[in-house]
Write a protein that holds these residues in place. Structure first.
Motif, PDB file in Angstrom:
ATOM      1  N   ARG A  65     -22.178 -35.438  39.641  1.00 36.06           N
ATOM      2  CA  ARG A  65     -21.491 -36.424  38.727  1.00 36.06           C
ATOM      3  C   ARG A  65     -20.228 -36.348  38.839  1.00 36.06           C
ATOM      4  N   GLN A  66     -19.751 -36.198  40.265  1.00 33.78           N
ATOM      5  CA  GLN A  66     -18.080 -36.051  40.358  1.00 33.78           C
ATOM      6  C   GLN A  66     -17.344 -37.353  40.313  1.00 33.78           C
ATOM      7  N   ARG A 109     -17.652 -41.813  34.369  1.00 36.08           N
ATOM      8  CA  ARG A 109     -16.797 -42.438  33.487  1.00 36.08           C
ATOM      9  C   ARG A 109     -15.645 -41.435  33.029  1.00 36.08           C
ATOM     10  N   TYR A 162     -12.768 -45.049  38.047  1.00 37.16           N
ATOM     11  CA  TYR A 162     -14.072 -45.424  38.122  1.00 37.16           C
ATOM     12  C   TYR A 162     -14.392 -46.268  37.020  1.00 37.16           C
ATOM     13  N   ARG A 198     -16.074 -49.970  37.480  1.00 36.27           N
ATOM     14  CA  ARG A 198     -17.164 -50.201  36.630  1.00 36.27           C
ATOM     15  C   ARG A 198     -16.935 -51.423  35.658  1.00 36.27           C
ATOM     16  N   MET A 221     -24.045 -50.851  35.571  1.00 39.21           N
ATOM     17  CA  MET A 221     -24.402 -49.685  36.679  1.00 39.21           C
ATOM     18  C   MET A 221     -25.178 -50.103  37.562  1.00 39.21           C
ATOM     19  N   SER A 268     -24.973 -43.379  43.128  1.00 38.40           N
ATOM     20  CA  SER A 268     -26.348 -44.000  42.827  1.00 38.40           C
ATOM     21  C   SER A 268     -26.929 -43.577  41.716  1.00 38.40           C
ATOM     22  N   ASP A 269     -28.001 -43.635  41.657  1.00 40.03           N
ATOM     23  CA  ASP A 269     -28.663 -43.072  40.379  1.00 40.03           C
ATOM     24  C   ASP A 269     -30.206 -42.865  40.607  1.00 40.03           C
ATOM     25  N   GLY A 284     -24.419 -44.635  27.881  1.00 38.89           N
ATOM     26  CA  GLY A 284     -24.267 -43.647  26.340  1.00 38.89           C
ATOM     27  C   GLY A 284     -25.700 -43.218  26.369  1.00 38.89           C
ATOM     28  N   TYR A 315     -38.911 -40.062  32.931  1.00 43.01           N
ATOM     29  CA  TYR A 315     -38.430 -41.377  32.434  1.00 43.01           C
ATOM     30  C   TYR A 315     -39.764 -42.418  32.669  1.00 43.01           C
ATOM     31  N   SER A 350     -33.796 -32.644  37.262  1.00 43.49           N
ATOM     32  CA  SER A 350     -32.993 -32.040  36.097  1.00 43.49           C
ATOM     33  C   SER A 350     -34.028 -31.733  34.817  1.00 43.49           C
ATOM     34  N   HIS A 390     -24.487 -28.432  35.583  1.00 42.63           N
ATOM     35  CA  HIS A 390     -24.796 -29.861  35.360  1.00 42.63           C
ATOM     36  C   HIS A 390     -23.627 -30.745  35.700  1.00 42.63           C
TER      37      HIS A 390
HETATM   38  O1  CP3 Z   1     -23.226 -36.987  41.186  1.00 42.69           O
HETATM   39  C1  CP3 Z   1     -22.725 -37.850  41.285  1.00 42.69           C
HETATM   40  O2  CP3 Z   1     -21.434 -38.086  41.609  1.00 42.69           O
HETATM   41  C2  CP3 Z   1     -23.472 -39.195  41.921  1.00 42.69           C
HETATM   42  C3  CP3 Z   1     -23.805 -40.114  40.867  1.00 42.69           C
HETATM   43  C4  CP3 Z   1     -24.967 -39.861  40.067  1.00 42.69           C
HETATM   44  C5  CP3 Z   1     -25.402 -40.466  38.971  1.00 42.69           C
HETATM   45  N1  CP3 Z   1     -26.472 -40.354  38.673  1.00 42.69           N
HETATM   46  C6  CP3 Z   1     -24.448 -41.751  38.465  1.00 42.69           C
HETATM   47  C7  CP3 Z   1     -24.638 -42.122  37.223  1.00 42.69           C
HETATM   48  C8  CP3 Z   1     -26.283 -38.850  40.163  1.00 42.69           C
HETATM   49  C9  CP3 Z   1     -26.538 -38.051  41.245  1.00 42.69           C
HETATM   50  C10 CP3 Z   1     -27.180 -39.286  39.246  1.00 42.69           C
HETATM   51  C11 CP3 Z   1     -28.520 -38.793  38.974  1.00 42.69           C
HETATM   52  C12 CP3 Z   1     -28.975 -38.667  37.857  1.00 42.69           C
HETATM   53  N2  CP3 Z   1     -29.443 -40.031  37.000  1.00 42.69           N
HETATM   54  C13 CP3 Z   1     -29.670 -37.639  37.147  1.00 42.69           C
HETATM   55  C14 CP3 Z   1     -29.906 -36.356  37.647  1.00 42.69           C
HETATM   56  C15 CP3 Z   1     -28.665 -35.655  37.709  1.00 42.69           C
HETATM   57  C16 CP3 Z   1     -28.443 -35.146  36.243  1.00 42.69           C
HETATM   58  O3  CP3 Z   1     -27.487 -35.484  35.679  1.00 42.69           O
HETATM   59  O4  CP3 Z   1     -29.305 -34.571  35.532  1.00 42.69           O
HETATM   60  C17 CP3 Z   1     -30.327 -38.164  36.053  1.00 42.69           C
HETATM   61  C18 CP3 Z   1     -31.125 -37.345  35.022  1.00 42.69           C
HETATM   62  C19 CP3 Z   1     -29.841 -39.518  35.940  1.00 42.69           C
HETATM   63  C20 CP3 Z   1     -30.358 -40.630  34.857  1.00 42.69           C
HETATM   64  C21 CP3 Z   1     -29.200 -40.994  34.167  1.00 42.69           C
HETATM   65  N3  CP3 Z   1     -28.407 -41.987  34.589  1.00 42.69           N
HETATM   66  C22 CP3 Z   1     -28.478 -40.636  32.994  1.00 42.69           C
HETATM   67  C23 CP3 Z   1     -29.185 -39.794  31.970  1.00 42.69           C
HETATM   68  C24 CP3 Z   1     -27.376 -41.377  32.835  1.00 42.69           C
HETATM   69  C25 CP3 Z   1     -26.265 -41.300  31.743  1.00 42.69           C
HETATM   70  C26 CP3 Z   1     -26.182 -42.132  30.831  1.00 42.69           C
HETATM   71  C27 CP3 Z   1     -24.698 -42.298  30.207  1.00 42.69           C
HETATM   72  O5  CP3 Z   1     -24.352 -43.567  30.164  1.00 42.69           O
HETATM   73  O6  CP3 Z   1     -24.239 -41.272  29.693  1.00 42.69           O
HETATM   74  C28 CP3 Z   1     -27.328 -42.373  33.897  1.00 42.69           C
HETATM   75  C29 CP3 Z   1     -26.290 -43.341  34.330  1.00 42.69           C
HETATM   76  C30 CP3 Z   1     -25.357 -42.882  35.166  1.00 42.69           C
HETATM   77  N4  CP3 Z   1     -25.795 -42.320  36.426  1.00 42.69           N
HETATM   78  C31 CP3 Z   1     -23.845 -42.954  35.026  1.00 42.69           C
HETATM   79  C32 CP3 Z   1     -23.457 -42.408  36.328  1.00 42.69           C
HETATM   80  C33 CP3 Z   1     -22.133 -42.221  36.850  1.00 42.69           C
HETATM   81  C34 CP3 Z   1     -23.066 -43.447  33.850  1.00 42.69           C
HETATM   82  C35 CP3 Z   1     -23.132 -45.090  34.247  1.00 42.69           C
HETATM   83  C36 CP3 Z   1     -22.116 -45.750  33.516  1.00 42.69           C
HETATM   84  O7  CP3 Z   1     -22.248 -46.163  32.362  1.00 42.69           O
HETATM   85  O8  CP3 Z   1     -20.922 -45.841  34.192  1.00 42.69           O
END
Ligand code: CP3
Length: 343
Positions: free
Chosen positions: A26-27, A30, A35, A39, A44, A74-75, A92, A150, A205, A319
């Protein structure tokens, strides 16, 4: 890409490097002002499907921090688009599924598809990125258990009761679901590798919800098949999960050139337990990035000391980077890992 000198790719192959490679899960996210500015223009899900924006966001941390690898922005839920599962990513909260899977009939209703046809923006994003990058690109997918978590829970869960109930009470439907998700995931990763991804990471995860015996019984056959197919793609793979202290050896048995560990277990102990037969990635506590420079530094020292300069260590968090993390501390981590490991 593979021609150029990359400590990250070398570490994936457990070859010696002159510096410990570092990237952060998640480098891009937000916590970065840059970003948030991009965004603001997209939801998203729209962002993930717009290749030019994906490229821009993927490159942000590479340029800002000098990390040794990029990860496709991506996601893990994106393959759900191809399956025609109705869902959204709630800010969130995380992924929310309209109609969670309840039984064999629901599983049978999931649409099989070819990733290249239904998710063409993925290949396009990877191809565009490969023209811009001077570090390797990591492609990724959610692992079947985490995707199922999920699909069955319908939203982020802390205890994964419904998934485990489904697994134990409807084993045939569970196996069909795992077969389906394994197939879709292999195809999705193949699309990314064919487009140019240099490494793939499987994000499992939420796998820490399982006892090792149940992993062996319900997951290992599927995960072994998945990794044997991933191996055929010809790029190294990272196998990551959280809460996996008791699962690391069975996860390694399933596959992965590198095992990713969270922040709860000492990296050195975990690697030793795996008999150094794979690379290791992790395990700085993401919350430490909110602490003082002294604390960050001493945690990095601890992790590097535990890795003891062995080939195959990739520095990362346990993580993803948390929202609100000070950007300058991320820069500090990358610089300090590089400086301290090249002494
Ligand atoms: O690592 C990276 O920089 C690549 C981007 C990435 C995202 N999601 C972007 C994202 C990766 C690798 C993921 C994978 C992902 N998504 C996982 C596995 C990694 C982990 O964290 O365990 C999981 C469980 C998800 C499911 C998911 N998608 C969650 C729990 C969330 C966060 C919800 C939140 O708003 O806090 C997301 C949304 C998401 N995916 C965001 C990002 C940057 C936040 C999106 C936003 O609101 O801008």
């Amino acid at each position: 890409m593979s021609e150029i000198h990359s400590p990250f790719l070398s570490a994936c192959r457990r070859e010696a490097t002159d510096v410990t490679p570092v990237w952060l899960m998640r480098q891009a996210g937000r916590y970065q002002a840059s970003y948030r500015a991009i965004r603001a223009k997209y939801s998203m899900l729209e962002l993930c499907q717009t290749p030019e924006a994906v490229v821009e966001v993927t490159l942000l941390p590479v340029h800002q921090f000098g990390v040794d690898a990029a990860i496709l922005f991506s996601d893990i839920t994106i393959p759900f688009l191809g399956m025609e599962v109705d869902f959204d990513i709630a800010p969130g909260v995380g992924p929310v599924i309209e109609q969670p899977l309840k039984n064999a009939e629901d599983v049978a209703g999931l649409r099989e598809y070819v990733a290249g046809e239904r998710l063409p923006f993925i290949a396009e994003s990877v191809q565009l990125l490969k023209k811009e990058l001077n570090v390797p690109l990591i492609g990724f997918a959610g692992a079947p258990f985490t995707l199922a978590a999920y699909l069955i829970e319908g939203k982020p869960s802390k205890d994964f009761k419904k998934v485990r109930q489904f697994m134990f009470t409807q084993p045939a439907a569970w196996n069909s679901l795992m077969e389906f998700l394994t197939k879709v995931t292999v195809d999705y990763l193949a699309l990314q590798v064919q487009a140019g991804a240099d490494v793939v990471q499987l994000f499992d995860s939420w796998i820490g919800a399982l006892h090792p015996n149940f992993y062996r019984q319900y997951m290992l056959p599927h995960m072994s098949l998945l990794f044997s197919e991933v191996k055929k793609l010809g790029v190294p793979s990272v196998h990551f999960g959280t809460g996996t202290a008791s699962l690391l050896s069975v996860m390694k048995e399933a596959g992965g050139d590198v095992i990713g560990v969270d922040w709860r277990t000492p990296l050195g102990e975990s690697w030793k337990g795996l008999r150094y037969e794979c690379g290791i990635q992790g395990n700085l506590d993401p919350a430490v990035l909110f602490a003082s420079r002294d604390m960050i530094q001493s945690e990095i020292d601890r992790i590097l000391d535990e890795a003891a300069g062995r080939s195959g260590h990739i520095f990362n968090l346990g993580h993803g980077v948390l929202p609100g993390t000070p950007e300058e501390n991320v820069k500090f981590v990358v610089d300090y890992v590089h400086e301290r490991s090249s002494r």
